[in-house]
Design a protein around this motif. Structure first.
Motif, short mmCIF file in Angstrom:
data_model
loop_
_atom_site.label_atom_id
_atom_site.label_comp_id
_atom_site.label_asym_id
_atom_site.label_seq_id
_atom_site.Cartn_x
_atom_site.Cartn_y
_atom_site.Cartn_z
N UNK A 34 -19.96 -4.84 4.75
CA UNK A 34 -18.85 -4.61 4.55
C UNK A 34 -19.02 -3.23 3.82
N UNK A 35 -20.06 -2.68 3.27
CA UNK A 35 -19.93 -1.50 2.77
C UNK A 35 -19.74 -0.44 3.84
N UNK A 36 -20.06 -0.70 4.89
CA UNK A 36 -19.86 0.21 6.14
C UNK A 36 -18.74 -0.07 6.84
N UNK A 37 -18.19 -1.39 6.69
CA UNK A 37 -17.10 -1.59 7.68
C UNK A 37 -16.19 -2.71 7.40
N UNK A 38 -15.27 -3.12 6.50
CA UNK A 38 -14.94 -4.43 6.06
C UNK A 38 -14.16 -4.74 7.32
N UNK A 39 -13.85 -6.06 7.48
CA UNK A 39 -13.14 -6.56 8.63
C UNK A 39 -12.24 -7.30 8.29
N UNK A 40 -11.00 -7.42 9.04
CA UNK A 40 -9.85 -8.43 8.81
C UNK A 40 -10.45 -9.80 9.18
N UNK A 41 -9.94 -10.78 8.28
CA UNK A 41 -10.60 -12.15 8.88
C UNK A 41 -9.98 -12.39 10.44
N UNK A 42 -9.05 -12.02 10.72
CA UNK A 42 -8.58 -12.23 12.23
C UNK A 42 -9.49 -11.72 13.40
N UNK A 43 -10.33 -10.72 12.99
CA UNK A 43 -11.36 -10.22 13.92
C UNK A 43 -12.42 -11.74 14.12
N UNK A 44 -12.59 -12.22 13.04
CA UNK A 44 -13.70 -13.28 13.08
C UNK A 44 -14.99 -12.92 13.32
N UNK A 86 -8.45 -6.03 1.69
CA UNK A 86 -8.63 -4.54 1.67
C UNK A 86 -9.04 -4.11 3.16
N UNK A 87 -8.92 -2.80 3.26
CA UNK A 87 -9.32 -2.37 4.72
C UNK A 87 -9.73 -1.05 4.31
N UNK A 88 -10.59 -0.29 5.38
CA UNK A 88 -10.91 1.06 5.25
C UNK A 88 -10.57 1.61 6.56
N UNK A 89 -10.49 2.81 6.65
CA UNK A 89 -10.30 3.48 7.95
C UNK A 89 -12.01 3.65 8.21
N UNK A 90 -12.18 3.82 9.52
CA UNK A 90 -13.44 3.82 10.15
C UNK A 90 -14.30 5.05 9.41
N UNK A 91 -15.34 4.83 8.82
CA UNK A 91 -16.21 5.92 8.09
C UNK A 91 -16.76 6.98 9.15
N UNK A 92 -16.65 8.17 8.89
CA UNK A 92 -17.26 9.28 10.02
C UNK A 92 -19.00 8.95 10.15
N UNK A 93 -19.40 8.38 8.96
CA UNK A 93 -21.07 8.02 9.36
C UNK A 93 -21.38 6.83 8.49
N UNK A 94 -22.46 6.15 8.74
CA UNK A 94 -23.27 5.19 8.19
C UNK A 94 -24.28 5.46 7.31
N UNK A 95 -24.83 6.83 7.66
CA UNK A 95 -26.20 7.30 6.96
C UNK A 95 -26.02 8.40 6.36
N UNK A 150 -8.49 0.72 0.82
CA UNK A 150 -6.94 0.54 0.90
C UNK A 150 -6.54 -0.82 1.06
N UNK A 151 -5.13 -1.07 0.82
CA UNK A 151 -4.83 -2.60 0.88
C UNK A 151 -4.31 -2.62 2.36
N UNK A 152 -4.54 -3.91 2.77
CA UNK A 152 -4.44 -3.98 4.31
C UNK A 152 -2.79 -4.31 4.37
N UNK A 153 -2.10 -4.79 3.24
CA UNK A 153 -0.93 -5.06 3.17
C UNK A 153 -0.54 -6.43 3.29
N UNK A 154 -1.89 -7.21 3.27
CA UNK A 154 -1.88 -8.77 3.47
C UNK A 154 -2.76 -9.16 2.54
N UNK A 155 -2.48 -10.51 1.94
CA UNK A 155 -3.24 -11.17 1.21
C UNK A 155 -3.51 -12.52 1.77
N UNK A 156 -4.44 -13.51 1.66
CA UNK A 156 -4.58 -14.72 2.08
C UNK A 156 -4.92 -15.66 0.92
#
Ligand SMILES: Cc1cc2nc3c(=O)[nH]c(=O)nc-3n(C[C@H](O)[C@H](O)[C@H](O)COP(=O)(O)OP(=O)(O)OC[C@H]3O[C@@H](n4cnc5c(N)ncnc54)[C@H](O)[C@@H]3O)c2cc1C
Length: 433
Positions: free
Chosen positions: A315-325, A295-304, A188-194
């Motif tokens: 990022x396949x499992x959990x894309x991060x926003x840059x502000x998390x560093x 882009x962002x994704x809600x947490x997945x129910x599983x990684x396997x 999904x769009x996070x609503x932000x771009x950089x």
């Protein structure tokens, strides 16, 4: 190619890794260290397609601890990394607010901030030097797993290639997610771009408003305003400059690391901002600015996957926003933990390894991911009446549980504990007869 890097005796486990980004390379290197046999596929024909691109990327001590175990890698990284021990934070109209010092974090390990492509290239070369079987120009079209014989694999150019386990590290648009989740799911769009820029410092050095940024070696500063934060670094002894700033996503750009941006467009978001910020944007040469959708994704129910032979990492499992560093560091941790679980479980118990991997990673990754939006709000919605009284309110989130952490040690320490927990959980959900 000679393999001079320390390697455990062969485990007999065949691993396919999809994607030669930081996650895939870390997984491949760690699997190789632990004696598994690795084949890595990436869709790019030439590695330079991904080692030339990008700008600043950050590894915190919890990511860089893995690099220390890869001979020669850290020294090469340090030679091109930003040499700063603090960040100076300013109000967007230019008034200095606070200095956040990171010196005490030295005891936790290294912070490595540098050009994404250059750091990536160092790790890629290390993987090549280890003799890892890397196949470029191979786009994985599909994944499969089966009970008999117990295997998982990928489809490349219509050919089915099997192994004991497949690691899907193909980034935010992963195809591996479909077999893991059982359905297609789009980011999904996070609503932000950089806006992101990286360029030689010449124009900055010749500009009286901003030359102070490059005159005394490397620097790191942030300017905080409503709904925007602007971060600038000078690097390689002040000879190169990088700046990034988030802006509301108007929906007119694509998710791409190469989507060109224009300084004059970027300036429209910065009305009323201080001269230093304006001059840095104006000093950006043509072709050195990109506008990148977050882009962002809600947490997945599983990684396997259902048969426990395919694992998502990075990022396949959990894309991060840059502000998390933390996006890059967490992708390294994933590879380290998965390789360790495979080592501890052995070839006969691959599904157990994957379950332990997920259990070791799931809560930690999502806790780290949650820092992204939290940090963004801390800056974008800052209550300045309060901030002037208590400037630390806008400091970066730097937490011991996250940063002072060695994923390999944790996996060795907790592997059997999490397996016992998983067995207990499974007993509890078995229907009573
Ligand atoms: C070109 C590029 C530039 C980037 N620049 C920056 C930056 O400047 N700053 C920053 O903070 N982050 C940047 N990122 C993102 C950052 O690298 C990741 O968020 C983080 O490191 C996690 O990486 P990853 O390995 O999970 O995914 P990625 O880095 O996205 O790597 C995924 C890899 O998988 C490959 N791939 C994808 N699909 C397939 C397929 N079907 N078959 C085979 N291979 C496939 C891709 O070619 C890529 O090499 C960039 C990513 C890319 C791809």
């Amino acid at each position: 190619m000679a393999n001079n890097s320390p390697r455990r005796p062969p485990s007999g486990i065949k691993v396919i890794v999809v994607g030669a980004g930081f996650a895939g390379l870390a997984a491949a290197i760690e699997c190789d260290r632990k004696g598994h046999s690795v084949t890595l596929f990436d869709k790019v024909d030439n590695i330079e397609e991904i080692t030339r691109i990008g700008d600043i990327i950050s590894f915190d001590p919890n990511g860089s601890v893995a690099f220390e175990r890869w001979p020669g890698v850290v020294d090469q990284m340090e030679a091109i990394a930003r040499q700063t021990k603090h960040i100076d934070l300013y109000h967007h109209q230019g008034k200095f607010v606070t200095r956040q010092d990171f010196s005490h974090e030295k005891a936790w390990g290294r912070r490595i901030n540098g050009h994404r492509g250059q750091l990536h290239n160092i790790i890629y070369r290390h993987a090549v030097d280890r003799g890892i079987d890397i196949r470029l120009g191979k786009r994985v079209e599909d994944y499969f797993e089966q009970d008999s014989p117990p295997q998982a694999g990928v489809v490349v150019n219509g050919e089915r290639i099997a192994a004991d386990v497949v690691i899907a590290a193909e980034g935010v648009r992963s195809r591996g997610r479909k077999i893991v989740l059982g359905f297609d799911e789009n980011p999904k769009s996070s609503g932000y771009a950089v806006y992101r820029a990286w360029f030689p410092a010449d124009r900055v050095r010749n500009n009286p408003v901003i030359k102070h940024l490059v005159e005394n070696g490397d620097t790191h500063q942030g300017f905080i305003g409503p709904d925007i934060h602007f971060l600038a670094s000078t690097i390689k002894n002040g000879t190169e400059v990088n700046w990034v700033f988030t802006h509301i996503d108007d929906g007119n750009i694509e998710e791409s690391w190469q989507f060109p941006g224009k300084p004059e467009e970027a300036l429209k978001y910065l009305e009323g901002w201080c001269d230093v910020v304006h001059e840095l944007v104006k000093a950006t040469p043509d072709g050195r600015l990109i506008d990148h959708k977050l882009v962002y994704r809600d947490p997945l129910p599983t990684f396997i996957s259902p048969k426990r032979r395919i694992a998502l990492i990075g990022d396949s499992a959990h894309p991060f926003l840059p502000t998390s560093i933390q996006g890059a560091s967490q992708s390294i941790e994933d590879g380290v933990v998965l390789a360790t679980c495979l080592e501890l479980s052995g070839r006969q118990n691959i599904p157990r390894a994957l379950k332990a991997y997920e259990k070791l990673r799931y809560a930690r990754v999502h806790r780290a991911q949650a820092n992204g939006p939290k940090m963004r709000e801390r800056w974008h919605k800052a209550d300045w009446n309060e901030v002037w009284k208590k400037p630390e309110m806008i400091h970066l989130i730097r937490e011991t549980w996250l940063l002072n952490f060695d994923a390999e040690k944790d996996a060795y320490d907790r592997f059997s504990i999490v397996l016992e927990e998983l067995e207990r959980d499974e007993q509890q959900i078995k229907p009573r007869l």
